[in-house]
Scaffold this active site. Structure first.
Site, mmCIF file in Angstrom:
data_model
loop_
_atom_site.group_PDB
_atom_site.id
_atom_site.type_symbol
_atom_site.label_atom_id
_atom_site.label_comp_id
_atom_site.label_asym_id
_atom_site.label_seq_id
_atom_site.Cartn_x
_atom_site.Cartn_y
_atom_site.Cartn_z
ATOM 1 N N GLY A 70 -53.090 0.007 -25.197
ATOM 2 C CA GLY A 70 -51.771 0.138 -25.795
ATOM 3 C C GLY A 70 -51.527 0.405 -27.164
ATOM 4 N N ALA A 71 -50.514 1.057 -27.437
ATOM 5 C CA ALA A 71 -50.430 1.575 -29.033
ATOM 6 C C ALA A 71 -49.087 1.323 -29.451
ATOM 7 C CB ALA A 71 -51.124 2.749 -29.264
ATOM 8 N N GLY A 72 -48.380 0.484 -28.784
ATOM 9 C CA GLY A 72 -47.045 -0.136 -29.263
ATOM 10 C C GLY A 72 -47.383 -1.046 -30.615
ATOM 11 N N GLY A 87 -50.162 -3.410 -30.242
ATOM 12 C CA GLY A 87 -51.540 -2.875 -30.250
ATOM 13 C C GLY A 87 -52.023 -2.136 -31.754
ATOM 14 N N PHE A 106 -27.731 -12.937 -36.777
ATOM 15 C CA PHE A 106 -28.180 -12.586 -35.515
ATOM 16 C C PHE A 106 -27.786 -13.698 -34.427
ATOM 17 C CE2 PHE A 106 -30.972 -9.346 -33.076
ATOM 18 C CZ PHE A 106 -30.223 -8.163 -33.738
ATOM 19 N N ASP A 129 -48.553 -3.016 -16.615
ATOM 20 C CA ASP A 129 -49.813 -2.757 -16.145
ATOM 21 C C ASP A 129 -50.907 -3.697 -16.522
ATOM 22 O OD1 ASP A 129 -49.060 -0.353 -15.225
ATOM 23 O OD2 ASP A 129 -49.854 0.853 -16.655
ATOM 24 N N GLN A 147 -34.781 -11.658 -19.479
ATOM 25 C CA GLN A 147 -33.754 -11.585 -20.082
ATOM 26 C C GLN A 147 -33.108 -10.481 -19.879
ATOM 27 O OE1 GLN A 147 -33.489 -10.915 -24.849
ATOM 28 N NE2 GLN A 147 -32.597 -12.904 -24.507
ATOM 29 N N HIS A 150 -29.621 -8.216 -20.956
ATOM 30 C CA HIS A 150 -28.692 -7.925 -21.875
ATOM 31 C C HIS A 150 -27.457 -7.728 -21.326
ATOM 32 C CE1 HIS A 150 -27.460 -6.550 -25.588
ATOM 33 N NE2 HIS A 150 -28.669 -6.709 -26.481
ATOM 34 N N LEU A 158 -29.315 0.565 -23.891
ATOM 35 C CA LEU A 158 -28.996 -0.616 -24.638
ATOM 36 C C LEU A 158 -27.932 -0.212 -25.651
ATOM 37 C CD1 LEU A 158 -29.373 -3.664 -25.096
ATOM 38 C CD2 LEU A 158 -30.556 -2.835 -27.088
ATOM 39 N N GLU A 181 -26.488 -5.589 -29.669
ATOM 40 C CA GLU A 181 -25.569 -6.643 -29.993
ATOM 41 C C GLU A 181 -24.775 -6.513 -31.443
ATOM 42 O OE1 GLU A 181 -27.727 -10.222 -28.901
ATOM 43 O OE2 GLU A 181 -27.269 -11.343 -30.827
ATOM 44 N N ARG A 227 -27.018 -14.265 -25.144
ATOM 45 C CA ARG A 227 -27.062 -13.412 -24.093
ATOM 46 C C ARG A 227 -27.026 -13.745 -22.955
ATOM 47 N NH1 ARG A 227 -31.811 -9.586 -26.979
ATOM 48 N NH2 ARG A 227 -30.616 -8.900 -28.772
ATOM 49 N N HIS A 275 -34.003 -6.636 -19.673
ATOM 50 C CA HIS A 275 -34.390 -6.038 -20.915
ATOM 51 C C HIS A 275 -35.485 -6.662 -21.523
ATOM 52 C CE1 HIS A 275 -33.590 -5.111 -25.301
ATOM 53 N NE2 HIS A 275 -33.539 -6.372 -25.570
ATOM 54 N N ARG A 311 -35.349 -15.572 -25.182
ATOM 55 C CA ARG A 311 -35.670 -15.168 -26.346
ATOM 56 C C ARG A 311 -34.374 -14.889 -27.358
ATOM 57 N NH1 ARG A 311 -36.054 -9.599 -28.958
ATOM 58 N NH2 ARG A 311 -35.431 -8.834 -26.895
ATOM 59 N N LEU A 322 -39.978 -8.488 -32.119
ATOM 60 C CA LEU A 322 -40.971 -7.599 -33.323
ATOM 61 C C LEU A 322 -41.946 -8.709 -34.183
ATOM 62 C CD1 LEU A 322 -38.276 -4.940 -34.176
ATOM 63 C CD2 LEU A 322 -40.222 -4.859 -32.508
HETATM 64 C C1 FAD Z 1 -33.851 -1.015 -26.069
HETATM 65 C C2 FAD Z 1 -35.004 -2.291 -26.598
HETATM 66 C C3 FAD Z 1 -34.098 -2.773 -27.864
HETATM 67 C C4 FAD Z 1 -34.933 -3.804 -28.628
HETATM 68 N N1 FAD Z 1 -34.350 -4.516 -29.481
HETATM 69 C C5 FAD Z 1 -35.301 -5.372 -30.262
HETATM 70 C C6 FAD Z 1 -34.846 -5.994 -31.629
HETATM 71 O O1 FAD Z 1 -34.063 -5.329 -32.240
HETATM 72 N N2 FAD Z 1 -35.668 -6.950 -32.056
HETATM 73 C C7 FAD Z 1 -36.593 -7.569 -31.396
HETATM 74 O O2 FAD Z 1 -37.350 -8.315 -32.001
HETATM 75 N N3 FAD Z 1 -37.105 -6.788 -30.334
HETATM 76 C C8 FAD Z 1 -36.505 -6.053 -29.754
HETATM 77 N N4 FAD Z 1 -36.966 -5.371 -28.380
HETATM 78 C C9 FAD Z 1 -38.010 -5.801 -27.959
HETATM 79 C C10 FAD Z 1 -39.273 -5.531 -28.436
HETATM 80 O O3 FAD Z 1 -38.890 -4.143 -28.954
HETATM 81 C C11 FAD Z 1 -40.403 -5.312 -27.398
HETATM 82 O O4 FAD Z 1 -40.832 -6.309 -26.550
HETATM 83 C C12 FAD Z 1 -41.632 -4.661 -28.244
HETATM 84 O O5 FAD Z 1 -41.455 -3.263 -28.771
HETATM 85 C C13 FAD Z 1 -42.810 -4.429 -27.327
HETATM 86 O O6 FAD Z 1 -43.820 -4.122 -27.977
HETATM 87 P P1 FAD Z 1 -45.611 -3.802 -27.431
HETATM 88 O O7 FAD Z 1 -46.163 -3.354 -28.510
HETATM 89 O O8 FAD Z 1 -45.710 -5.096 -26.698
HETATM 90 O O9 FAD Z 1 -45.285 -2.803 -26.377
HETATM 91 P P2 FAD Z 1 -44.853 -1.267 -26.106
HETATM 92 O O10 FAD Z 1 -44.436 -0.746 -27.276
HETATM 93 O O11 FAD Z 1 -43.889 -1.137 -24.884
HETATM 94 O O12 FAD Z 1 -46.186 -0.599 -26.065
HETATM 95 C C14 FAD Z 1 -46.969 -0.387 -24.893
HETATM 96 C C15 FAD Z 1 -48.289 0.300 -24.850
HETATM 97 O O13 FAD Z 1 -49.009 0.121 -23.991
HETATM 98 C C16 FAD Z 1 -49.364 1.358 -23.603
HETATM 99 N N5 FAD Z 1 -49.925 1.073 -22.107
HETATM 100 C C17 FAD Z 1 -49.157 0.552 -21.065
HETATM 101 N N6 FAD Z 1 -50.016 0.575 -20.080
HETATM 102 C C18 FAD Z 1 -50.933 1.168 -20.300
HETATM 103 C C19 FAD Z 1 -52.100 1.548 -19.228
HETATM 104 N N7 FAD Z 1 -52.210 1.210 -18.089
HETATM 105 N N8 FAD Z 1 -53.116 2.082 -19.792
HETATM 106 C C20 FAD Z 1 -53.175 2.459 -21.298
HETATM 107 N N9 FAD Z 1 -52.143 2.086 -22.128
HETATM 108 C C21 FAD Z 1 -50.855 1.641 -21.383
HETATM 109 C C22 FAD Z 1 -48.330 2.427 -23.680
HETATM 110 O O14 FAD Z 1 -48.784 3.403 -23.759
HETATM 111 C C23 FAD Z 1 -47.833 1.934 -24.846
HETATM 112 O O15 FAD Z 1 -48.637 2.396 -26.091
HETATM 113 C C24 FAD Z 1 -35.926 -4.524 -27.880
HETATM 114 C C25 FAD Z 1 -36.535 -3.841 -26.699
HETATM 115 C C26 FAD Z 1 -35.818 -2.857 -26.021
HETATM 116 C C27 FAD Z 1 -36.228 -2.249 -24.778
#
Ligand code: FAD
Ligand code: SF4
Ligand code: FES
Lengths: 609, 280
Positions: free
Chosen positions: A10-12, A15, A113, A214, A233, A235, A245, A248, A281, A346, A381, A387
């Site tokens: 995972g590369a969010g 990751g 916030f 996953d 949660q 929203h 979304l 807020e 929320r 959310h 939350r 973040l």
């Molecule tokens: C619309 C929205 C607004 C938000 N606003 C805020 C905010 O203002 N402030 C705040 O603190 N939080 C906010 N959040 C929450 C926060 O953004 C998320 O919880 C957070 O970004 C999740 O990051 P992550 O790195 O865990 O996952 P993600 O960024 O979702 O990354 C998941 C990664 O896993 C990979 N992956 C998944 N399954 C597999 C698999 N089987 N094999 C290989 N790769 C896989 C995907 O390719 C992706 O790269 C918001 C969320 C949403 C939806």
């Protein structure tokens, strides 16, 4: 077979941060991700990222607000770590070039916030997540960290000792989405799951289509407990047709909510007399649905959010992004008309159980980000707290996996010998159906990591070949959509016993149908049909654990509302819901919440608005 | 201990939520039956199909799907409907559904757009929607194109903050400077601009609008320092850099994030001229 020291799945935000940390520790690290990194859902975050940066604020206050916001279901050691580490991590992002909004004196801006006692939310316009994601990816490129993008990870390569606490993880199995090549990846030091949210369990969500949970499902089937899954949660302001979304920030700037009678119901019906639209929320989401349920909703579905009175200039200055969203996704001009909104899924407060180093009970297996539950959000939350979780715990997990000693964790993981077990009294039978494959490696001892990975590849190969060779049966889309519907109807903002039981029946039914699932697309090239079929299996496992947790928890805490139980029961429920995969049967047990912090104990208090 | 709750909910005897859902389902049923009966309530979706592996898809063709029209339906919604109800092998990239992940840039009724951001009712001819993969890129399958070249171009401009000196603590950045680079930081790497650009189509080495915009983002960031700025200028000025742009504005027209790409490229050309003047 590919081989690296540390593998990050995972590369969010989580990751990427973990990969950078492992790299800085000297490890050979690779990211394996089903989406190209910049497509990750972190890019959708709008509002901001909390950190106590300024005079007058302190990490202690941040920790306190977070514990209270969690409705006292957060673990103090994790919450304090979050608050302590956030400032240096946010400044690190700044140093990496993240284009934060700025004050007149050039410093990073902060804003108020919900639920925060100090304006400690740093932000970059209304696109904070986009900038955070891109900034981190840029640093990954700079360091030349290897990225396997559009590789779908199907399972973990874990040894199969009887006790999950004794198992170890040696790698993963993935396939190249573009070519269909199935391969093993061996990790010398550790595997870090950072697979993000699970919004696709519901049919109305702010989450991406790729958020299918996953990582949570893989870790669960490998033996790691899922923690506090019932805490979802919702929203209060999402667009009815898509779930997109509306931040807020609109209510923060003074946007108002009203019903078909033209009433400003938050005040007029007394849902939150002090804070009105800006109550937390869960409160606003419940109020909106109550209005709709009592016949004061538009088309029996939504209420209106109005920002016209703020004036064009102010809207363009601070909420420009919202105008685009309302226009593109609802066909509404926010300057001329009110926007329709309703509550939507959310964020998942629960997930893979970890300690404050990101480590799970399986040796060599870590989890961070939304897929993990280090337990900072508890029952609810606070906005802006997800973040910092990504970067704080991403960094810790990355460096720990790469060998840095972070000391003894204060949070325990894994099922203890004599846990408090819950016999869930339900009319539905749970868990596996038919020839469900075991999670672990099927009988191989741990001595040679390579054979563990090879065995896992073989098992996945069989599973995928079976799906592709089958000529007819049920399609995943049907099963997925049925699950999403029943979850949305019954395990939503309002929860009732009968409806929760009904959902368990529906899930059981879906499991049976899943046995007959087949993939119509027979091509190995970019087979999204296959990928979605595998994801649907994960959705099933998660939906079941979530619903079980919700049925068992007969109290009202944070986002978890039970019709028959309208109070928080601290005597009974100051504890985490854990679900373990016990030979294919979900098993429910509990672990006490940790309210003792470094220098203080967080005493539960009533939340009022 | 009692927490805030709307107590009207507990007191009502019937189950309003169930009633509401029932009413909603009735409405949905009505809508569904009316759409199948009358042909004008469907959208004709013509989709490009190709799969190198499957015998009857090796020859590229268009398939037509009749998708029930819904208020506010986007092209991505229509594609997903076609896939989930008619042909599960229909392949396209998508994820966020909200114009931030950049994965569903497609060629829709003759121009580059994000599927999720394009309302069908807003298209010129909204009865027939023609969806093709992005032009000037190799097709992997159906609507999925090879993005490697685009990523390579992006990475060739050294797209990362790389200050001449390692900062210590919080760096200051003026509001004006942040404002200056703001639009350039909005790029979601969708590739629409590159696909629309004639020059990029003819010159495989041309950096292209997105990569140049990325370079702009760092070139003008005051935190990086002058030394680095000079090095960045060299990348931008190279043979296949800014000078290739013939200001046709097609990139600016299609960019879903409204980034003034052509303007940014022009500005960098001016910077290049200015810096050369210094040496002459
Ligand atoms: C619309 C929205 C607004 C938000 N606003 C805020 C905010 O203002 N402030 C705040 O603190 N939080 C906010 N959040 C929450 C926060 O953004 C998320 O919880 C957070 O970004 C999740 O990051 P992550 O790195 O865990 O996952 P993600 O960024 O979702 O990354 C998941 C990664 O896993 C990979 N992956 C998944 N399954 C597999 C698999 N089987 N094999 C290989 N790769 C896989 C995907 O390719 C992706 O790269 C918001 C969320 C949403 C939806
Ligand atoms: S500049 Fe615009 S069109 Fe080009 S890749 Fe970025 S967002 Fe897409
Ligand atoms: S699906 Fe993400 S940009 Fe369209």
């Amino acid at each position: 077979m590919y081989e690296h020291d540390v593998l990050v799945v995972g590369a969010g935000g989580a990751g990427l941060r973990a990969a950078i940390a492992a790299h800085e520790e000297g490890a050979d690290v690779a990211l394996v991700t089903k989406l190209h990194p910049v497509r990750s859902h972190t890019g959708a975050a709008e509002g901001g990222i909390n950190a106590a940066l300024r005079n007058g604020d302190s990490w202690q206050d941040h920790a306190y607000d977070t514990m209270k916001g969690s409705d006292y279901l957060g673990d103090a050691p994790a919450v304090e770590t979050l608050a302590q580490d956030a400032p240096e991590n946010v400044i690190q992002l700044e140093n990496w070039g993240m284009p934060f909004s700025r004050e007149d004196d050039g410093r990073v801006s902060q804003r108020p916030f919900g639920g925060l006692s100090f304006p400690r939310t740093t932000y970059a316009g209304a696109e904070t997540g986009h900038h955070l994601l891109h900034t981190l990816y840029e640093q990954v490129v700079k360091r030349g960290i290897e990225v396997y993008d559009e590789w779908y990870v199907t399972n973990l390569a874990v040894t199969d000792e009887d006790d999950p606490n004794e198992r170890s993880c040696h790698g993963i199995v993935g396939y190249d989405v573009q070519t269909g090549e199935l391969a093993g990846f061996r990790a010398n030091d550790g595997v870090i799951l950072a697979t993000g949210g699970m919004g696709q369990v519901f049919d109305h969500t702010t989450n991406a289509v790729a958020n299918t949970g996953d990582g949570v499902a893989m870790a669960y089937r490998a033996g790691v407990p899922m923690e506090d899954m019932e805490f979802i949660q919702f929203h209060p302001t999402t667009l009815p047709s898509t779930g997109v979304l509306i931040s807020e920030g609109v209510r923060g700037e003074g946007g108002i909510l009203y019903n078909t009678e033209g009433e400003r119901f938050m005040f007029e019906y007394g849902y939150a007399t002090n804070d009105g639209e800006l109550a937390s929320r869960d409160v606003v989401a419940r109020a909106e649905l109550t209005e709709v349920n009592e016949g004061r909703g538009f088309e029996d579905e939504y209420v209106m959010l109005d920002m016209r009175h703020l004036g064009e200039e102010r809207i363009l200055d601070r909420l420009e992004n919202i105008l685009h969203l309302a226009e593109d996704f609802e066909g509404v001009d926010g300057l001329e008309e009110p926007m329709p909104v309703k509550p939507g899924h959310h964020y998942a407060m629960g997930g893979i159980e970890t300690d404050e180093h990101g480590q799970t009970c399986i040796d060599g297996l870590y989890a961070v980000g939304e897929c993990a539950c280090v337990s900072v959000h508890g029952g609810n939350r606070l906005g802006g707290n997800a973040l910092p979780e990504l970067i704080v715990f991403g960094k810790r997990a990355g460096s720990h996996a790469a060998g840095r000693d972070l000391g003894e964790p204060k949070i325990e993981t894994g099922k203890p010998a004599n846990p408090e077990l819950e016999d869930l009294d339900t009319t539905a039978s749970l868990g596996t159906v038919g020839d469900d494959e075991a999670a672990a490696d099927g009988g191989l001892a741990a001595e040679d990591p390579e054979t563990v990975v090879d065995a896992a590849v073989e098992r996945e190969d069989e599973r995928i070949t079976r799906l592709l060779e089958k000529d007819e049966g049920t399609q995943h889309a049907e099963i997925r959509s049925d699950i999403q519907k029943t979850m949305t109807a019954n395990v939503n903002v309002f929860r009732e016993e009968d409806a929760l039981e009904e959902t368990l029946h529906d899930i059981r039914d879906a499991r049976e149908r899943y046995e007959d699932v087949y993939v119509a697309d027979k091509s190995r090239t970019f087979n999204t049909d296959l990928q979605h079929t595998l994801e649907t299996r994960n959705i099933l496992d998660i939906a079941e654990a979530l619903t079980m947790g919700a049925l068992a928890r007969d109290e009202f805490r944070g986002a978890h509302w039970r019709k028959e139980h309208q109070e928080r029961k601290d005597d009974e429920w100051l504890k985490h819901t854990m679900v373990s995969w016990n030979d294919g049967q979900p098993e429910l047990w509990y672990r006490p919440v940790i309210l003792d912090g470094e220098n203080k104990t967080y005493e539960p208090k009533e939340r009022s608005y | 201990m009692s927490t805030q709750s709307p107590d009207t909910q507990t007191e009502s005897e019937t189950d309003p939520q169930a009633e509401r859902l029932e009413r909603k389902e009735e409405r949905a049923d009505e809508a569904a039956s009316s759409t199948t009966e009358t042909a004008e309530d469907t959208v004709e979706l013509k989709v490009f199909r190709y799969d190198p592996e499957i015998a009857d898809k090796q020859e590229p063709r268009f398939d037509t799907f009749h998708v029930p029209r819904k208020q506010g339906m986007t092209v991505l919604d229509a594609l997903m409907h076609a896939r989930d109800h008619f042909d599960s092998s229909l392949t396209f990239r998508h994820s966020c559904r909200q114009a931030v992940c950049g994965s569903d840039a497609l060629f829709i009724n003759g121009s580059q757009r994000l599927g999720c951001q394009t309302q069908i009712q807003d298209l010129n001819n909204s009865d027939t929607v023609r969806v093709e993969p992005l032009p000037h890129a190799d097709v992997v399958k159906d609507l999925v194109v090879e993005m490697e070249h685009f990523y390579d171009q992006m990475e060739s401009v050294e797209p990362y903050f790389d200050p001449s000196e390692e900062p210590e603590g919080e760096q200051l950045q003026s509001r004006e400077n942040r404002e200056k680079i703001k639009m350039s930081t909005r790029c979601i790497w969708c590739g629409a601009c590159m696909s629309s650009c004639n020059i990029a189509a003819g010159d495989n080495e041309y950096l292209g609008p997105a990569a140049i915009n990325k370079a702009y983002r760092f070139y003008f960031d005051e935190r990086e320092g002058e030394e680095r700025q000079q090095e960045r200028l060299e990348i931008i000025e190279q043979e296949h850099g800014v000078w290739r742009c013939q200001t046709q504005f097609s990139c600016t027209t299609v960019c879903p994030k409204d980034i003034p790409l052509t303007e940014h490229i022009q500005e960098l050309k001016r910077e290049a001229v200015k810096s050369n003047l210094k040496f002459w």
